[in-house]
Write a protein that holds these residues in place. Structure first.
Motif, PDB file in Angstrom:
ATOM      1  N   LEU A 242     -45.353  -3.922  51.009  1.00  0.00           N
ATOM      2  CA  LEU A 242     -46.504  -4.204  51.861  1.00  0.00           C
ATOM      3  C   LEU A 242     -47.761  -3.468  51.402  1.00  0.00           C
ATOM      4  CD1 LEU A 242     -44.881  -4.104  55.417  1.00  0.00           C
ATOM      5  CD2 LEU A 242     -45.926  -6.096  54.325  1.00  0.00           C
ATOM      6  N   GLY A 243     -47.605  -2.510  50.486  1.00  0.00           N
ATOM      7  CA  GLY A 243     -48.745  -1.764  49.984  1.00  0.00           C
ATOM      8  C   GLY A 243     -48.925  -0.401  50.602  1.00  0.00           C
ATOM      9  N   CYS A 244     -47.943   0.078  51.379  1.00  0.00           N
ATOM     10  CA  CYS A 244     -48.054   1.402  51.985  1.00  0.00           C
ATOM     11  C   CYS A 244     -48.014   2.466  50.889  1.00  0.00           C
ATOM     12  CB  CYS A 244     -46.910   1.642  52.963  1.00  0.00           C
ATOM     13  SG  CYS A 244     -46.859   0.483  54.352  1.00  0.00           S
ATOM     14  N   GLU A 245     -48.968   3.374  50.916  1.00  0.00           N
ATOM     15  CA  GLU A 245     -49.023   4.422  49.903  1.00  0.00           C
ATOM     16  C   GLU A 245     -47.967   5.487  50.173  1.00  0.00           C
ATOM     17  OE1 GLU A 245     -52.878   6.051  49.230  1.00  0.00           O
ATOM     18  OE2 GLU A 245     -53.854   4.079  49.151  1.00  0.00           O
ATOM     19  N   ALA A 246     -47.423   6.027  49.080  1.00  0.00           N
ATOM     20  CA  ALA A 246     -46.396   7.056  49.161  1.00  0.00           C
ATOM     21  C   ALA A 246     -46.625   8.063  48.055  1.00  0.00           C
ATOM     22  CB  ALA A 246     -45.009   6.427  49.031  1.00  0.00           C
ATOM     23  N   ASP A 247     -45.980   9.234  48.177  1.00  0.00           N
ATOM     24  CA  ASP A 247     -46.074  10.204  47.093  1.00  0.00           C
ATOM     25  C   ASP A 247     -45.034   9.892  46.032  1.00  0.00           C
ATOM     26  OD1 ASP A 247     -43.662  11.170  48.029  1.00  0.00           O
ATOM     27  OD2 ASP A 247     -44.509  12.976  48.927  1.00  0.00           O
ATOM     28  N   THR A 261     -51.025   3.687  55.380  1.00  0.00           N
ATOM     29  CA  THR A 261     -52.293   3.256  54.798  1.00  0.00           C
ATOM     30  C   THR A 261     -52.508   1.753  54.942  1.00  0.00           C
ATOM     31  OG1 THR A 261     -51.206   3.091  52.632  1.00  0.00           O
ATOM     32  CG2 THR A 261     -52.368   5.144  53.139  1.00  0.00           C
ATOM     33  N   VAL A 262     -51.568   1.038  55.548  1.00  0.00           N
ATOM     34  CA  VAL A 262     -51.722  -0.391  55.828  1.00  0.00           C
ATOM     35  C   VAL A 262     -51.906  -0.567  57.332  1.00  0.00           C
ATOM     36  CG1 VAL A 262     -50.611  -2.658  55.764  1.00  0.00           C
ATOM     37  CG2 VAL A 262     -50.362  -1.081  53.835  1.00  0.00           C
ATOM     38  N   GLU A 263     -52.985  -1.195  57.723  1.00  0.00           N
ATOM     39  CA  GLU A 263     -53.312  -1.366  59.136  1.00  0.00           C
ATOM     40  C   GLU A 263     -52.174  -2.078  59.869  1.00  0.00           C
ATOM     41  OE1 GLU A 263     -55.546  -0.619  62.434  1.00  0.00           O
ATOM     42  OE2 GLU A 263     -55.985   0.004  60.367  1.00  0.00           O
ATOM     43  N   GLY A 264     -51.770  -1.480  60.982  1.00  0.00           N
ATOM     44  CA  GLY A 264     -50.725  -2.076  61.808  1.00  0.00           C
ATOM     45  C   GLY A 264     -49.317  -1.689  61.430  1.00  0.00           C
ATOM     46  N   VAL A 265     -49.154  -0.950  60.324  1.00  0.00           N
ATOM     47  CA  VAL A 265     -47.826  -0.541  59.862  1.00  0.00           C
ATOM     48  C   VAL A 265     -47.674   0.965  60.059  1.00  0.00           C
ATOM     49  CG1 VAL A 265     -46.211  -0.446  57.938  1.00  0.00           C
ATOM     50  CG2 VAL A 265     -47.770  -2.395  58.164  1.00  0.00           C
TER      51      VAL A 265
END
Length: 303
Positions: A242-247, A261-265
């Motif tokens: 979904l594009g959520c940023e992670a380390d 970092t993804v709106e609504g998630v």
């Protein structure tokens, strides 16, 4: 889609997901939780340090949590989420059985998965006298003789933490060259913690109680308990898709409301930064539920 639309779909049914579902129900938010039913802590004989519940078995904690969440209206089902598409207010959640659901918000509480050493006999003792989490099970090995399987850069720091409970520690690098920077090697020497580098060919034990590690040359070392510290990774790849940023280790980045970092998630529990204790996961799930509830308030109620 009618009955298949929800305010929130929670993916993952451990302490974080169940606590979130409980509080979403209390806030009269329509929520549905999907869980694969294969928790990380399933082999463990008890969840330790959970306020009000003395060493409760993991599946019993889940049973109680499900009942509480259902009592306030949350819907819970054992099912596998295969993929998620869409955006805030219109996420499409696809299950492995072909069903589709729609949600305004998503909460990932999918935890992490450990890399477990493939050593014969280890799984026979896992959760009873072999563990991966010193915070959870360190208090069970006070003044006992403990072997620690691992070889990465963090293995010395792991042992420094274990000194809280015992100074009888031995590192087993299982045939791998231990990664010990000078400071780490000095710390191990200072506390007289040896490193045995031979491969472990099996672990002997009786009725879940570890007795010894047997090495490739036929020698063995007795232990009262063991830990392993290899690596772990995210229990689900969907947030990344979904594009959520992670380390670098896959831990999701969230803000104070547990929004990714993804709106609504949103994300909570072991999949985010912080302690991996069950009680902390439940607290994170509760805070995430509050953040989601606030995000769903209609504009006319915002002052």
């Amino acid at each position: 889609m009618g009955q298949d639309r929800y305010d929130v779909i929670v993916i993952g049914g451990g302490p974080a997901g169940l606590a979130a579902s409980l509080w979403l129900g209390r806030y009269r938010v329509r929520a549905r939780l999907f869980d694969m039913g294969d928790p990380r802590n399933a082999p463990t004989d008890g969840v330790h340090g959970y306020l009000g519940l003395q060493d409760i078995p993991p599946m019993e904690l889940r049973r109680i949590g499900r009942a509480q969440a259902r009592d306030v209206g949350a819907e819970i089902e054992e099912a596998t989420v295969e993929r998620v598409e869409g955006e805030v207010d219109d996420f499409q959640v696809y299950l492995a059985d072909g069903r589709q659901f729609v949600a305004r918000r998503l909460l990932f509480a999918t935890g992490v998965r450990d890399i477990i050493p493939e050593i014969p006999g280890l799984m026979d003792c896992y959760g009873t006298s072999i563990w991966h989490c010193p915070d959870c099970d360190g208090p069970s090995v006070v003044d006992r003789n403990v072997g620690v399987i691992g070889w990465g850069r963090g293995i010395a720091a792991f042992c420094m933490g274990m000194l809280t409970w015992t100074d009888q520690l031995t590192i087993l690098s299982h045939g791998e060259p231990p990664q010990l920077p000078d400071r780490a090697a000095e710390a191990l020497e200072r506390f007289d913690i040896p490193v045995l580098t031979q491969p472990v060919v099996r672990i002997d034990g009786t009725d879940g109680q570890v007795e010894r590690a047997v090495f490739a040359d036929g020698s063995s070392t007795p232990f009262d308990a063991m830990f392993f510290n290899i690596a772990y990774g995210p229990g689900c790849s969907i947030p990344a898709a979904l594009g959520c940023e992670a380390d670098e280790d896959g831990t999701l980045l969230v803000d104070k409301d547990f929004l990714t970092t993804v709106e609504g998630v949103y994300a909570a529990g072991d999949i985010t930064h912080g302690s991996k204790l069950a009680i902390m996961a439940a607290a994170d799930g509760t805070r995430a539920a509050i953040g989601i509830y606030k995000s769903l308030l209609p504009e006319e109620r915002r002052v």
